[in-house]
Design a protein around this motif. Structure first.
Motif, PDB file in Angstrom:
ATOM      1  N   LEU A   4       0.801  -1.217   0.000  1.00  0.00           N
ATOM      2  CA  LEU A   4       0.000   0.000   0.000  1.00  0.00           C
ATOM      3  C   LEU A   4       0.837   1.273   0.000  1.00  0.00           C
ATOM      4  CD1 LEU A   4      -2.809   1.309   0.140  1.00  0.00           C
ATOM      5  CD2 LEU A   4      -2.592   1.234   2.619  1.00  0.00           C
ATOM      6  N   GLU A   5       1.740   1.411   0.945  1.00  0.00           N
ATOM      7  CA  GLU A   5       2.499   2.656   1.069  1.00  0.00           C
ATOM      8  C   GLU A   5       3.295   2.963  -0.191  1.00  0.00           C
ATOM      9  OE1 GLU A   5       2.825   0.107   3.308  1.00  0.00           O
ATOM     10  OE2 GLU A   5       1.585   0.871   4.938  1.00  0.00           O
ATOM     11  N   MET A   6       3.963   1.953  -0.716  1.00  0.00           N
ATOM     12  CA  MET A   6       4.788   2.151  -1.900  1.00  0.00           C
ATOM     13  C   MET A   6       3.924   2.543  -3.106  1.00  0.00           C
ATOM     14  SD  MET A   6       7.275  -0.515  -3.902  1.00  0.00           S
ATOM     15  CE  MET A   6       5.943  -1.434  -4.649  1.00  0.00           C
ATOM     16  N   HIS A   7       2.839   1.810  -3.337  1.00  0.00           N
ATOM     17  CA  HIS A   7       2.002   2.081  -4.506  1.00  0.00           C
ATOM     18  C   HIS A   7       1.219   3.383  -4.357  1.00  0.00           C
ATOM     19  CE1 HIS A   7       3.095  -1.462  -6.655  1.00  0.00           C
ATOM     20  NE2 HIS A   7       2.841  -2.207  -5.596  1.00  0.00           N
ATOM     21  N   TYR A   8       0.879   3.737  -3.132  1.00  0.00           N
ATOM     22  CA  TYR A   8       0.221   5.029  -2.913  1.00  0.00           C
ATOM     23  C   TYR A   8       1.170   6.158  -3.301  1.00  0.00           C
ATOM     24  CZ  TYR A   8      -2.334   8.855  -0.835  1.00  0.00           C
ATOM     25  OH  TYR A   8      -2.998  10.036  -0.646  1.00  0.00           O
ATOM     26  N   GLU A   9       2.401   6.061  -2.831  1.00  0.00           N
ATOM     27  CA  GLU A   9       3.393   7.097  -3.137  1.00  0.00           C
ATOM     28  C   GLU A   9       3.661   7.198  -4.639  1.00  0.00           C
ATOM     29  OE1 GLU A   9       8.025   7.966  -2.143  1.00  0.00           O
ATOM     30  OE2 GLU A   9       6.767   7.237  -0.497  1.00  0.00           O
ATOM     31  N   ILE A  10       3.727   6.071  -5.297  1.00  0.00           N
ATOM     32  CA  ILE A  10       4.050   6.046  -6.729  1.00  0.00           C
ATOM     33  C   ILE A  10       2.864   6.449  -7.604  1.00  0.00           C
ATOM     34  CG2 ILE A  10       4.692   4.529  -8.659  1.00  0.00           C
ATOM     35  CD1 ILE A  10       6.319   2.881  -6.598  1.00  0.00           C
ATOM     36  N   HIS A  11       1.654   5.987  -7.260  1.00  0.00           N
ATOM     37  CA  HIS A  11       0.519   6.087  -8.182  1.00  0.00           C
ATOM     38  C   HIS A  11      -0.615   7.008  -7.754  1.00  0.00           C
ATOM     39  CE1 HIS A  11       2.341   2.884 -10.437  1.00  0.00           C
ATOM     40  NE2 HIS A  11       2.266   2.052  -9.419  1.00  0.00           N
ATOM     41  N   SER A  12      -0.573   7.559  -6.560  1.00  0.00           N
ATOM     42  CA  SER A  12      -1.721   8.342  -6.087  1.00  0.00           C
ATOM     43  C   SER A  12      -2.023   9.552  -6.973  1.00  0.00           C
ATOM     44  CB  SER A  12      -1.535   8.772  -4.636  1.00  0.00           C
ATOM     45  OG  SER A  12      -0.394   9.591  -4.492  1.00  0.00           O
ATOM     46  N   GLU A  13      -1.007  10.237  -7.446  1.00  0.00           N
ATOM     47  CA  GLU A  13      -1.235  11.418  -8.290  1.00  0.00           C
ATOM     48  C   GLU A  13      -1.916  11.033  -9.603  1.00  0.00           C
ATOM     49  OE1 GLU A  13      -1.633  15.262  -9.372  1.00  0.00           O
ATOM     50  OE2 GLU A  13      -1.018  14.539  -7.412  1.00  0.00           O
ATOM     51  N   THR A  36     -10.086   4.306  -3.473  1.00  0.00           N
ATOM     52  CA  THR A  36      -9.419   3.382  -4.398  1.00  0.00           C
ATOM     53  C   THR A  36      -8.316   2.614  -3.678  1.00  0.00           C
ATOM     54  OG1 THR A  36      -9.897   4.759  -6.324  1.00  0.00           O
ATOM     55  CG2 THR A  36      -8.036   3.228  -6.518  1.00  0.00           C
ATOM     56  N   PHE A  37      -7.503   3.328  -2.923  1.00  0.00           N
ATOM     57  CA  PHE A  37      -6.394   2.667  -2.232  1.00  0.00           C
ATOM     58  C   PHE A  37      -6.880   1.810  -1.062  1.00  0.00           C
ATOM     59  CE2 PHE A  37      -4.001   5.559  -4.825  1.00  0.00           C
ATOM     60  CZ  PHE A  37      -2.916   4.788  -5.185  1.00  0.00           C
ATOM     61  N   ILE A  38      -7.957   2.232  -0.430  1.00  0.00           N
ATOM     62  CA  ILE A  38      -8.536   1.397   0.638  1.00  0.00           C
ATOM     63  C   ILE A  38      -9.036   0.082   0.048  1.00  0.00           C
ATOM     64  CG2 ILE A  38     -10.488   1.189   2.237  1.00  0.00           C
ATOM     65  CD1 ILE A  38     -10.128   4.264   2.724  1.00  0.00           C
ATOM     66  N   ARG A  39      -9.763   0.167  -1.057  1.00  0.00           N
ATOM     67  CA  ARG A  39     -10.275  -1.054  -1.687  1.00  0.00           C
ATOM     68  C   ARG A  39      -9.147  -1.922  -2.240  1.00  0.00           C
ATOM     69  NH1 ARG A  39     -15.835   0.149  -4.908  1.00  0.00           N
ATOM     70  NH2 ARG A  39     -16.902   1.229  -3.220  1.00  0.00           N
ATOM     71  N   THR A  55      -2.738  -0.221 -13.804  1.00  0.00           N
ATOM     72  CA  THR A  55      -3.941  -0.637 -14.536  1.00  0.00           C
ATOM     73  C   THR A  55      -4.976  -1.173 -13.551  1.00  0.00           C
ATOM     74  OG1 THR A  55      -2.653  -1.155 -16.516  1.00  0.00           O
ATOM     75  CG2 THR A  55      -4.819  -2.191 -16.328  1.00  0.00           C
ATOM     76  N   TRP A  56      -4.541  -2.001 -12.614  1.00  0.00           N
ATOM     77  CA  TRP A  56      -5.426  -2.561 -11.599  1.00  0.00           C
ATOM     78  C   TRP A  56      -6.037  -1.440 -10.752  1.00  0.00           C
ATOM     79  CZ3 TRP A  56      -4.296  -3.782  -6.106  1.00  0.00           C
ATOM     80  CH2 TRP A  56      -5.239  -4.640  -5.534  1.00  0.00           C
ATOM     81  N   LEU A  57      -5.220  -0.465 -10.356  1.00  0.00           N
ATOM     82  CA  LEU A  57      -5.716   0.653  -9.550  1.00  0.00           C
ATOM     83  C   LEU A  57      -6.695   1.517 -10.344  1.00  0.00           C
ATOM     84  CD1 LEU A  57      -2.405   1.688  -7.751  1.00  0.00           C
ATOM     85  CD2 LEU A  57      -4.446   0.672  -6.674  1.00  0.00           C
ATOM     86  N   ARG A  58      -6.407   1.761 -11.626  1.00  0.00           N
ATOM     87  CA  ARG A  58      -7.335   2.549 -12.446  1.00  0.00           C
ATOM     88  C   ARG A  58      -8.670   1.825 -12.604  1.00  0.00           C
ATOM     89  NH1 ARG A  58      -2.703   4.041 -16.354  1.00  0.00           N
ATOM     90  NH2 ARG A  58      -2.301   6.217 -15.895  1.00  0.00           N
TER      91      ARG A  58
END
Length: 163
Positions: A4-13, A36-39, A55-58
């Motif tokens: 979570l932390e890593m992908h939030y930092e990389i992809h949240s914007e 989105t990040f919670i789910r 892609t999964w996050l989008r």
């Protein structure tokens, strides 16, 4: 494994921008991005790794946006009413140049399917295949919605569309 932390930092914007162009609401886009990040975190064990994490996050973000509009009965409104006005604060208006504001208003006036296709293909620069995967459409539908959306966007901009 989804971290979570890593992908939030990389992809949240990128997720925020995607949701902003879908909703044109700063606070709503922020809320939906957080959701989105919670789910994603809750579903981390179901992530198979065969798709790119972004892609999964989008895809999750798209589903959350659809869920939001369904709850608010706005998908029906967006399909029937094509002239959606963007509400921007005075501070935001100062920082957005006139051309960008006109473009954002034109994008906001598009049908939701056109808007999603244009955001993914033209703004985020994804391939037809990537956009199809995120939207759950076939590639022909992505191509058609992108082309029709660009024509509608050109018309909304008074024929003045570069690119």
């Amino acid at each position: 494994m989804f971290q979570l932390e890593m992908h939030y930092e990389i992809h949240s914007e990128q997720i925020y921008q995607f949701l902003y162009f879908i909703t044109f609401d700063v606070q709503l886009a922020e809320d939906l991005m957080q959701e989105t990040f919670i789910r994603a975190y809750e579903a981390r064990h179901s992530y198979r790794g065969d798709a790119n994490v972004l892609t999964w996050l989008r895809t999750i973000a798209r589903n959350i946006a659809y869920d939001h509009f369904k709850r608010r009965k706005r998908i029906r409104f967006l399909r029937l009413e094509e002239n959606i006005m963007i509400e921007l604060s005075a501070e935001q208006l100062v920082h957005i140049e006139e051309e960008k504001r006109e473009l954002y208003q034109a994008i906001a006036s598009l049908k939701l399917n056109y808007r999603m296709a244009i955001v993914l293909r033209k703004i985020e620069g994804l391939s037809i295949k990537e956009a199809a995967e995120i939207l759950g459409w076939n590639e022909a539908k992505v191509k058609n919605n992108t082309e029709r959306g660009m024509l509608a966007l050109k018309k909304a901009m008074g024929g003045d569309l570069h690119g």
